[in-house]
Design a protein around this motif. Structure first.
Motif, mmCIF file in Angstrom:
data_model
loop_
_atom_site.group_PDB
_atom_site.id
_atom_site.type_symbol
_atom_site.label_atom_id
_atom_site.label_comp_id
_atom_site.label_asym_id
_atom_site.label_seq_id
_atom_site.Cartn_x
_atom_site.Cartn_y
_atom_site.Cartn_z
ATOM 1 N N ARG A 297 0.827 -1.198 0.000
ATOM 2 C CA ARG A 297 0.000 0.000 0.000
ATOM 3 C C ARG A 297 0.869 1.258 0.000
ATOM 4 O O ARG A 297 0.603 2.225 -0.720
ATOM 5 N N ARG A 298 1.929 1.229 0.791
ATOM 6 C CA ARG A 298 2.824 2.381 0.854
ATOM 7 C C ARG A 298 3.492 2.615 -0.494
ATOM 8 O O ARG A 298 3.652 3.758 -0.942
ATOM 9 N N GLN A 299 3.890 1.532 -1.164
ATOM 10 C CA GLN A 299 4.576 1.657 -2.442
ATOM 11 C C GLN A 299 3.634 2.030 -3.587
ATOM 12 O O GLN A 299 4.089 2.499 -4.634
ATOM 13 N N THR A 300 2.332 1.845 -3.374
ATOM 14 C CA THR A 300 1.347 2.118 -4.419
ATOM 15 C C THR A 300 0.724 3.502 -4.278
ATOM 16 O O THR A 300 0.330 4.113 -5.270
ATOM 17 N N GLU A 301 0.645 4.001 -3.054
ATOM 18 C CA GLU A 301 0.011 5.297 -2.810
ATOM 19 C C GLU A 301 0.639 6.399 -3.663
ATOM 20 O O GLU A 301 1.843 6.631 -3.621
ATOM 21 N N GLY A 302 -0.192 7.052 -4.482
ATOM 22 C CA GLY A 302 0.264 8.166 -5.289
ATOM 23 C C GLY A 302 1.109 7.804 -6.496
ATOM 24 O O GLY A 302 1.611 8.692 -7.195
ATOM 25 N N LYS A 303 1.277 6.497 -6.782
ATOM 26 C CA LYS A 303 2.146 6.092 -7.888
ATOM 27 C C LYS A 303 1.378 5.842 -9.192
ATOM 28 O O LYS A 303 1.977 5.815 -10.266
ATOM 29 N N PHE A 304 0.058 5.608 -9.104
ATOM 30 C CA PHE A 304 -0.759 5.560 -10.307
ATOM 31 C C PHE A 304 -1.079 6.994 -10.708
ATOM 32 O O PHE A 304 -1.547 7.788 -9.892
ATOM 33 N N VAL A 305 -0.830 7.312 -11.976
ATOM 34 C CA VAL A 305 -1.074 8.677 -12.438
ATOM 35 C C VAL A 305 -1.716 8.652 -13.818
ATOM 36 O O VAL A 305 -1.519 7.712 -14.603
ATOM 37 N N SER A 306 -2.513 9.674 -14.100
ATOM 38 C CA SER A 306 -2.867 9.972 -15.485
ATOM 39 C C SER A 306 -1.721 10.778 -16.064
ATOM 40 O O SER A 306 -1.189 11.677 -15.402
ATOM 41 N N ALA A 307 -1.356 10.466 -17.283
ATOM 42 C CA ALA A 307 -0.244 11.175 -17.909
ATOM 43 C C ALA A 307 -0.559 11.460 -19.361
ATOM 44 O O ALA A 307 -1.300 10.713 -20.023
#
Length: 309
Positions: free
Chosen positions: A288-298
């Motif tokens: 969860r820590r490694q995933t938080e904020g790592k998915f982005v629209s680009a």
């Protein structure tokens, strides 16, 4: 029902096609869309659209039928009121995108544009207006229901310089060197063979042509639990490319001038709401820590090299 991502590409396409057909079924019957798929609006319009709709009606754009807080965090508020005010409501409600490529692609009068995975046609119709009567916009989609909605939207909008094509984005039914700009909106992440998609995109672009797509990417390494979940894949999450891999595949396909611009960054709760709740729930604390904020629209830009004289 098996909810694991199929290893076979055609089985994966069939699963995605079924989920998207189900999501737009109510629109074909002129009903509000309530399905929760990749970028479903949950029968709610973003704040920017509400000033251009009749709020006394009972359709999905009515303030009486939904509140803006229900809008999907991935798809909400991507288009401005001026853009949406020119389009049929069904084109807006059928949108499953994660960005607004037509606003970022810097389309010019007279250009030919191709939208990979055109869905209900919102980006094709907007592109057709931007390139003018001397230009042309193609939309490519594999789902019959989406194509039916898109063509109905084209007719309702009265736009002539548009054609919707049936096919898969791994095998584009257009000739070599025929398109000036390729756009796409939260679709390449759904493809089974993304390298083949990019090779096809490079093939149909004219020398010097532009690749300008919105997509979901991951800045890091996606946990296995997310990668294997079919609902998460259909929700534009599990199939997302890691940023470095996306860049490598573009280079391998022959593109140059590659740029990746983050337009939105998502929390775990927003990703869960976008269709990955079950797989997010099984992540351990480190994941969860490694995933938080790592998915982005680009917004991903690249160019096919011009021919050397």
């Amino acid at each position: 029902m098996n909810n694991t991502v199929p290893e076979d590409g055609e089985q994966l396409r069939a699963a995605v096609r079924e989920r998207y057909s189900r999501s737009v079924g109510p629109l074909l019957a002129n009903q509000p869309n309530s399905a929760n798929s990749c970028c479903s609006s949950d029968c709610c319009t973003p704040p920017s659209t509400q000033d251009v709709r009749d709020t006394t009606s009972t359709d999905c754009c009515s303030t009486d039928c939904c509140s803006t807080s229900q809008a999907d965090p991935i798809t909400g508020d991507l288009y401005n009121a001026a853009e949406l005010g020119t389009l049929p409501i069904a084109a807006v409600l059928a949108s499953r995108g994660c960005g607004n490529p037509t606003a970022l692609a810097e389309l010019k009068e007279g250009e030919k544009v191709l939208d990979l995975g055109s869905g209900g046609g919102i980006d094709v119709l907007l592109s057709a207006r931007r390139v003018g009567p001397g230009g042309f916009a193609y939309g490519l989609d594999m789902t019959d229901d989406m194509l039916a909605i898109a063509e109905r939207n084209r007719q309702e909008a009265g736009i002539q310089n548009v054609q919707f094509l049936k096919g898969i984005i791994e095998d584009i039914p257009l000739p070599n060197d025929s398109i000036d700009v390729i756009i796409s909106n939260c679709v390449i992440n759904l493809a089974a063979d993304k390298g083949q998609v990019l090779r096809e995109a490079q093939r149909v672009l004219v020398p010097g042509g532009r690749f300008a797509v919105s997509d979901i990417i991951f800045q890091g390494q996606i946990p296995p639990a997310l990668r294997s979940d079919l609902e998460s894949w259909a929700g534009c999450i599990a199939g997302a490319l890691e940023e470095n891999v996306y860049r490598q595949l573009l280079q391998q396909a022959g593109f140059t001038d590659i740029e990746v611009e983050v337009t939105r960054r998502y929390t775990l709760e927003e990703i869960a709401a976008g269709g990955a709740r079950a797989s997010i729930a099984v992540l351990n604390e480190e994941e969860r820590r490694q995933t938080e904020g790592k998915f982005v629209s680009a917004f991903i830009r690249a160019r096919k090299p011009a021919k050397q004289v």
